[in-house]
Motif scaffolding. Structure first.
Motif, PDB file in Angstrom:
ATOM      1  N   MET A   1       1.194   7.507  22.328  1.00 25.74           N
ATOM      2  CA  MET A   1       2.154   5.822  23.235  1.00 25.74           C
ATOM      3  C   MET A   1       3.238   6.275  22.976  1.00 25.74           C
ATOM      4  SD  MET A   1       1.667   1.745  22.811  1.00 25.74           S
ATOM      5  CE  MET A   1      -0.100   2.168  23.832  1.00 25.74           C
ATOM      6  N   ARG A   2       4.388   5.535  23.062  1.00 27.13           N
ATOM      7  CA  ARG A   2       6.033   5.543  22.397  1.00 27.13           C
ATOM      8  C   ARG A   2       5.829   4.901  20.945  1.00 27.13           C
ATOM      9  NH1 ARG A   2      10.107   6.450  27.243  1.00 27.13           N
ATOM     10  NH2 ARG A   2       9.339   7.844  28.417  1.00 27.13           N
ATOM     11  N   PHE A   3       6.944   5.477  20.891  1.00 28.15           N
ATOM     12  CA  PHE A   3       7.089   4.484  19.320  1.00 28.15           C
ATOM     13  C   PHE A   3       7.373   2.778  19.736  1.00 28.15           C
ATOM     14  CE2 PHE A   3       9.280   2.005  15.992  1.00 28.15           C
ATOM     15  CZ  PHE A   3       8.860   2.743  14.583  1.00 28.15           C
ATOM     16  N   THR A   4       8.021   2.407  21.024  1.00 25.03           N
ATOM     17  CA  THR A   4       8.771   1.311  21.175  1.00 25.03           C
ATOM     18  C   THR A   4       7.344   0.777  21.310  1.00 25.03           C
ATOM     19  OG1 THR A   4       9.632   2.107  23.542  1.00 25.03           O
ATOM     20  CG2 THR A   4      10.941   1.556  21.803  1.00 25.03           C
ATOM     21  N   GLU A   5       6.270   1.117  21.799  1.00 22.60           N
ATOM     22  CA  GLU A   5       5.592   0.538  22.623  1.00 22.60           C
ATOM     23  C   GLU A   5       4.368  -0.046  21.750  1.00 22.60           C
ATOM     24  OE1 GLU A   5       6.250  -0.090  25.569  1.00 22.60           O
ATOM     25  OE2 GLU A   5       7.260   1.494  26.277  1.00 22.60           O
ATOM     26  N   ILE A   6       4.370   1.416  20.559  1.00 21.99           N
ATOM     27  CA  ILE A   6       3.098   0.790  19.787  1.00 21.99           C
ATOM     28  C   ILE A   6       3.556  -0.716  19.310  1.00 21.99           C
ATOM     29  CG2 ILE A   6       2.633   1.186  17.480  1.00 21.99           C
ATOM     30  CD1 ILE A   6       2.048   4.189  18.488  1.00 21.99           C
ATOM     31  N   TRP A   7       5.075  -0.137  18.895  1.00 28.35           N
ATOM     32  CA  TRP A   7       5.803  -1.334  18.047  1.00 28.35           C
ATOM     33  C   TRP A   7       5.571  -2.868  18.443  1.00 28.35           C
ATOM     34  CZ3 TRP A   7      10.178  -5.151  17.770  1.00 28.35           C
ATOM     35  CH2 TRP A   7      10.311  -5.896  16.213  1.00 28.35           C
ATOM     36  N   THR A   8       5.741  -2.898  19.742  1.00 26.94           N
ATOM     37  CA  THR A   8       5.320  -4.166  21.144  1.00 26.94           C
ATOM     38  C   THR A   8       4.372  -4.722  20.924  1.00 26.94           C
ATOM     39  OG1 THR A   8       6.625  -2.845  22.092  1.00 26.94           O
ATOM     40  CG2 THR A   8       6.257  -4.998  23.288  1.00 26.94           C
ATOM     41  N   THR A   9       3.687  -3.549  20.767  1.00 28.00           N
ATOM     42  CA  THR A   9       2.032  -4.181  20.517  1.00 28.00           C
ATOM     43  C   THR A   9       1.757  -5.062  19.337  1.00 28.00           C
ATOM     44  OG1 THR A   9       1.370  -2.357  22.265  1.00 28.00           O
ATOM     45  CG2 THR A   9      -0.493  -2.870  21.194  1.00 28.00           C
ATOM     46  N   ALA A  10       2.083  -4.361  18.340  1.00 28.91           N
ATOM     47  CA  ALA A  10       1.951  -5.038  17.025  1.00 28.91           C
ATOM     48  C   ALA A  10       2.503  -6.103  17.035  1.00 28.91           C
ATOM     49  CB  ALA A  10       2.470  -3.847  15.696  1.00 28.91           C
ATOM     50  N   GLN A 328      -0.940   2.130  14.729  1.00 26.13           N
ATOM     51  CA  GLN A 328      -0.628   0.336  15.381  1.00 26.13           C
ATOM     52  C   GLN A 328      -0.492  -0.464  14.180  1.00 26.13           C
ATOM     53  OE1 GLN A 328      -3.213  -0.035  18.595  1.00 26.13           O
ATOM     54  NE2 GLN A 328      -2.800  -2.114  18.246  1.00 26.13           N
ATOM     55  N   PHE A 329      -1.414  -0.132  13.248  1.00 28.89           N
ATOM     56  CA  PHE A 329      -2.678  -0.982  12.499  1.00 28.89           C
ATOM     57  C   PHE A 329      -0.839  -0.816  11.063  1.00 28.89           C
ATOM     58  CE2 PHE A 329      -5.980  -0.949  14.747  1.00 28.89           C
ATOM     59  CZ  PHE A 329      -6.323  -2.639  14.898  1.00 28.89           C
ATOM     60  N   LEU A 330      -0.324   0.006  11.229  1.00 30.62           N
ATOM     61  CA  LEU A 330       0.770   0.390  10.427  1.00 30.62           C
ATOM     62  C   LEU A 330       1.851  -0.461  10.235  1.00 30.62           C
ATOM     63  CD1 LEU A 330       0.797   1.834   7.343  1.00 30.62           C
ATOM     64  CD2 LEU A 330       1.500   3.897   8.329  1.00 30.62           C
ATOM     65  N   LEU A 331       2.019  -0.161  11.135  1.00 30.30           N
ATOM     66  CA  LEU A 331       3.237  -0.639  12.329  1.00 30.30           C
ATOM     67  C   LEU A 331       3.101  -2.793  11.850  1.00 30.30           C
ATOM     68  CD1 LEU A 331       4.911   1.327  14.645  1.00 30.30           C
ATOM     69  CD2 LEU A 331       6.098   0.519  12.801  1.00 30.30           C
TER      70      LEU A 331
ATOM     71  N   GLU B 103      -0.866  -5.633  30.534  1.00 28.44           N
ATOM     72  CA  GLU B 103      -1.539  -5.140  29.310  1.00 28.44           C
ATOM     73  C   GLU B 103      -2.445  -3.892  29.340  1.00 28.44           C
ATOM     74  OE1 GLU B 103       1.190  -7.644  26.320  1.00 28.44           O
ATOM     75  OE2 GLU B 103      -0.604  -7.675  26.851  1.00 28.44           O
ATOM     76  N   ASN B 104      -3.408  -4.455  29.741  1.00 25.46           N
ATOM     77  CA  ASN B 104      -4.795  -3.731  29.441  1.00 25.46           C
ATOM     78  C   ASN B 104      -4.677  -2.326  30.778  1.00 25.46           C
ATOM     79  OD1 ASN B 104      -7.455  -5.314  28.379  1.00 25.46           O
ATOM     80  ND2 ASN B 104      -5.990  -6.840  28.855  1.00 25.46           N
ATOM     81  N   VAL B 105      -4.539  -2.484  31.948  1.00 24.97           N
ATOM     82  CA  VAL B 105      -4.184  -1.717  32.896  1.00 24.97           C
ATOM     83  C   VAL B 105      -3.430  -0.797  32.109  1.00 24.97           C
ATOM     84  CG1 VAL B 105      -4.073  -0.956  35.508  1.00 24.97           C
ATOM     85  CG2 VAL B 105      -4.817  -3.510  34.720  1.00 24.97           C
ATOM     86  N   GLU B 106      -2.338  -0.717  32.418  1.00 25.68           N
ATOM     87  CA  GLU B 106      -0.944   0.199  31.261  1.00 25.68           C
ATOM     88  C   GLU B 106      -1.221   1.157  30.464  1.00 25.68           C
ATOM     89  OE1 GLU B 106       2.687  -1.999  30.515  1.00 25.68           O
ATOM     90  OE2 GLU B 106       1.484  -2.931  28.748  1.00 25.68           O
ATOM     91  N   LEU B 107      -2.845   0.607  29.606  1.00 27.64           N
ATOM     92  CA  LEU B 107      -2.733   1.926  28.359  1.00 27.64           C
ATOM     93  C   LEU B 107      -2.887   3.065  28.406  1.00 27.64           C
ATOM     94  CD1 LEU B 107      -5.480  -0.805  26.810  1.00 27.64           C
ATOM     95  CD2 LEU B 107      -3.131   0.071  25.772  1.00 27.64           C
ATOM     96  N   PRO B 108      -4.115   3.237  29.736  1.00 24.21           N
ATOM     97  CA  PRO B 108      -4.262   5.303  29.694  1.00 24.21           C
ATOM     98  C   PRO B 108      -2.642   5.393  29.955  1.00 24.21           C
ATOM     99  CG  PRO B 108      -5.610   3.535  31.727  1.00 24.21           C
ATOM    100  CD  PRO B 108      -5.438   2.657  30.621  1.00 24.21           C
ATOM    101  N   LEU B 109      -1.623   4.613  30.836  1.00 28.01           N
ATOM    102  CA  LEU B 109      -0.454   4.780  31.006  1.00 28.01           C
ATOM    103  C   LEU B 109       0.469   5.558  29.560  1.00 28.01           C
ATOM    104  CD1 LEU B 109       0.486   3.294  34.695  1.00 28.01           C
ATOM    105  CD2 LEU B 109      -0.284   5.737  34.078  1.00 28.01           C
ATOM    106  N   LYS B 116       6.797   1.173  29.143  1.00 27.30           N
ATOM    107  CA  LYS B 116       5.994  -0.123  29.561  1.00 27.30           C
ATOM    108  C   LYS B 116       7.343   0.249  31.405  1.00 27.30           C
ATOM    109  CE  LYS B 116       4.814  -3.201  26.455  1.00 27.30           C
ATOM    110  NZ  LYS B 116       3.142  -3.631  27.128  1.00 27.30           N
ATOM    111  N   ARG B 117       8.239  -0.058  31.265  1.00 25.74           N
ATOM    112  CA  ARG B 117       9.031   0.383  32.097  1.00 25.74           C
ATOM    113  C   ARG B 117       8.564   0.841  33.693  1.00 25.74           C
ATOM    114  NH1 ARG B 117      15.048  -0.132  32.800  1.00 25.74           N
ATOM    115  NH2 ARG B 117      15.239  -0.504  30.946  1.00 25.74           N
ATOM    116  N   ALA B 118       8.552   2.101  32.982  1.00 18.59           N
ATOM    117  CA  ALA B 118       7.353   3.195  34.473  1.00 18.59           C
ATOM    118  C   ALA B 118       6.463   3.045  34.007  1.00 18.59           C
ATOM    119  CB  ALA B 118       7.634   4.219  33.723  1.00 18.59           C
ATOM    120  N   ALA B 119       5.741   2.609  33.142  1.00 15.83           N
ATOM    121  CA  ALA B 119       4.126   2.252  33.693  1.00 15.83           C
ATOM    122  C   ALA B 119       3.857   0.457  34.884  1.00 15.83           C
ATOM    123  CB  ALA B 119       3.182   1.621  32.602  1.00 15.83           C
TER     124      ALA B 119
END
Ligand SMILES: Nc1ncnc2c1ncn2[C@@H]1O[C@H](COP(=O)(O)OP(=O)(O)O)[C@@H](O)[C@H]1O
Ligand SMILES: [Mg+2]
Lengths: 404, 232
Positions: A1-10, A328-331, B103-109, B116-119
């Motif tokens: 996963m991209r860094f920014t997406e991981i960070w958003t998740t965190a 993810q958890f570290l971030l 957010e659930n469905v985009e996980l595999p992508l 996120k934008r592309a997904a």
């Protein structure tokens, strides 16, 4: 996963659990705020010291050494001999040594007046005193011939002797010696009149010939101050310490009194030492606070990992690698502490501003990029260090155990 | 063959006891197949498909995927296979409750390195496909069981995996909803040629597939073609 997406998740995970996150951040906030406050005040202080040293006439650095005689001192001998002066002048960093007296031209005195004590201002003059309303002025000749005479003002004359005429040729006692009142000057009030302002002389209740007074009381004080003019960049306190050590071992009057350094920068040095001690203390408290906060973060992260076991399993089944979960958890942990650090920084700035706004503080707090970076770096480090173990635990969970 | 199991045995260690859950499994699944697995509760169906879906590596015997064994593969490789090749529909939806449907469905992508934008448009399309348009900002609890299962299916198909594993996808649903859900699987299999391995209790449900395997006490006891007679 991209860094920014991981960070958003965190970030989202932190915001979902606001109360717990804030409680966990508290220790970080307090620790960082304390560090930022003390840094800002310390910086402000050292700026102030540098400024007050270099602001001294024409940017020269000066320091002073005073000789304080003890009871056995021979009052006729000079506090500093020619040899003392040349010894100090030879010290590296000293450009010039000047000798002067600590004795001023004015002195505040408590005088018994009708069973009460009254605070009066005494003026010592070598020349002519101000015009009088009765009797005569003091003249330079009074100094030369050593006349033990005084001029007092109307109100003091009235309160001591009832009237101005009664006062003339009576005595007034200053520093255990009687002075004959030879003149009465106009009333001294708090309001400054025009002629006083012109003569740059403060209106005093009692005026005495300076030499006469010195002969009795202050003789030992004449020439008791050495002013050392230093080259730029030398530390005044260090040099005056050196000079004092030389005087204490080789000074001509070393057996008849003490040498002390007296200058505003040594005062600043004392203040600086106190501030240093406070800084160490606050840093220790802040360090402890940050450590405990770090353990709190670790604890919260472990709880978070345990609660989200299923989420971890789902993410792993969707293709998250161990390193994605760890990241993810570290971030999450670092974001939490960085948020705490930023809040703490803001709080520290407010605190420092508040403290430097206090009337007793002679200087303003100063904020630097370094202070901000330190706050940011420390809070990040706490988050990473204390987040590593929970994050590793999360990433090592066996998929089969968590997906059931 | 897409999937080949050769003499697979699996044991669970319960304290000192060793429980033999999968016994001498030999199974081959071809691309594009729609396979149903039936058997009573506790027979080992979930154990079998977890193994097929690269969730479980603790077994004896040989598992070839596309002719290759991944038993010694690294976590990175396995994660990639899970991400690229497998779509999971778990026994009880297994949606992340704190997250929105999107957010659930985009996980595999996202784990496939999309932004996120592309997904997002891909997710919207997948949700439309399972009959849940305009629900991407809801959270799972706001949806009914049938809707949650649709979300889970959307998540399983959003990244166009080689095969989809569904563990009792209709177990908690009424027969009307079950039929709708099964229709989605059938469409997926027929239009996209996606291989589907579906575990079920329900013989009605097993009729949607073209091949049926029966498991009892960890062993395959029947492997037969499904005749489309029971369908209405
Ligand atoms: N992790 C496990 N540890 C020990 N026993 C397990 C574990 N998972 C499943 N079992 C047991 O293995 C048997 C088969 O389980 P499972 O594969 O879930 O069957 P099914 O999905 O057909 O109901 C059951 O008796 C279950 O209790
Ligand atoms: Mg099961």
């Amino acid at each position: 996963m991209r860094f920014t997406e991981i960070w958003t998740t965190a970030l989202r995970a932190i915001l979902k659990n606001k109360r717990r996150s804030i409680l966990t951040m508290l220790g970080i906030i307090i620790g960082i705020a304390a560090v930022v406050t003390i840094l800002a005040i310390g910086d402000g202080f050292s700026n102030w010291v540098t400024k007050s040293i270099t602001a001294n006439k024409s940017g020269k650095i000066e320091t002073q050494i005073v000789f304080l005689p003890d009871g056995t001192a021979n009052t006729n001998s000079d506090p500093f001999s020619q040899r003392d002066l040349s010894l100090i002048e030879q010290l590296p960093g000293v450009t010039k040594v000047k000798q002067s007296s600590s004795e001023g031209d004015y002195k505040q005195l408590n005088l018994p007046v009708k069973n009460k004590t009254k605070s009066v201002l005494v003026h010592f003059t070598k020349g002519k005193s101000s015009p009088v309303v009765a009797g005569r002025r003091l003249m330079p000749s009074d100094n030369q011939t050593g006349n033990q005479v005084a001029v007092i003002d109307v109100s003091l004359a009235k309160s001591l002797f009832g009237s101005t005429t009664n006062a003339l040729h009576h005595g007034v006692e200053v520093d255990d010696h009687l002075y004959e009142i030879v003149g009465i000057r106009s009333r001294v009030t708090d309001s400054v009149n025009f002629s006083d302002a012109m003569s740059s002389e403060m209106p005093a209740n009692i005026t005495l010939p300076k030499r006469v007074h010195q002969r009795y009381v202050q003789n030992e004080r004449s020439g008791d101050v050495l002013t050392l003019i230093l080259t730029k960049g030398t530390k005044a306190s260090k040099l005056s310490k050196k000079a004092i050590r030389i005087l204490e071992t080789q000074g001509s009057m070393r057996n008849q009194g003490d040498y002390q350094s007296s200058d505003p920068t040594t005062q600043a040095d004392v203040f600086g030492k106190i501030l240093n001690a406070i800084t160490y203390f606050v840093s220790a408290v802040a360090g402890t606070s940050l450590f405990i906060a770090g353990i709190g973060v670790m604890n919260m992260m472990y709880i978070s990992v345990a609660e989200r076991t299923m989420e971890i399993g789902i993410r792993r089944a969707m293709g998250a690698r161990q390193q994605d979960i760890r990241m993810q958890f570290l971030l999450e942990s670092a974001t939490l502490t960085i948020l705490g650090g930023l809040i703490g920084y803001g709080l520290g700035v407010l605190l420092a501003l508040g403290i430097s706004a206090l009337p007793v503080m002679p200087f303003h707090a100063s904020f630097s990029l370094g202070g901000f970076l330190l706050a940011f770096g420390v809070s990040t480090a706490v988050g990473l260090i204390f987040g590593v173990m929970p994050a590793n635990a999360a990433s090592r969970k066996d998929l089969i155990d968590i997906i059931r | 063959m897409l999937i080949e199991l050769k003499n697979v045995n699996k044991y669970y260690q319960n304290g000192s006891q060793r429980f033999h859950v999968l016994k001498h499994i030999n199974l081959a699944i071809d691309r594009g197949e729609f396979l149903s697995i039936m058997g009573p509760s506790g027979a080992g169906k979930t154990s079998l498909i977890n193994l097929i879906g690269f969730i479980d590596r603790q077994f004896e015997g040989e598992y070839l995927f596309n002719g290759k064994s991944y038993q010694q593969a690294s976590d990175r490789t396995l994660s990639r296979i899970r991400n690229q090749s497998v779509g999971f529909v778990f026994q009880n939806f297994k949606l992340i409750g704190n997250n929105t449907i999107l957010e659930n469905v985009e996980l595999p992508l996202l784990y496939g390195d999309l932004s996120k934008r592309a997904a997002k448009p891909i997710v919207e399309k997948a949700l439309e496909r399972v009959g849940l348009p305009n629900s991407s900002q809801k959270i799972p609890n706001e949806l009914s069981g049938g809707q949650q299962q649709r979300v889970a299916i959307a998540r399983a198909l959003v990244h166009q995996p080689k095969f989809i594993i569904a563990d009792e996808p209709t177990g908690a649903l009424d027969s009307q909803t079950s039929a709708e859900i099964m229709q989605i699987f059938r469409d997926l299999n027929q239009q996209e040629k996606t291989t589907i391995v579906l575990v079920t209790h329900d013989s009605q449900v097993s009729q949607y597939g073209e091949r049926l395997i029966k498991i009892l006490d960890g062993a395959i006891i029947a492997d037969q073609e499904v005749t489309p007679r029971a369908l209405h």
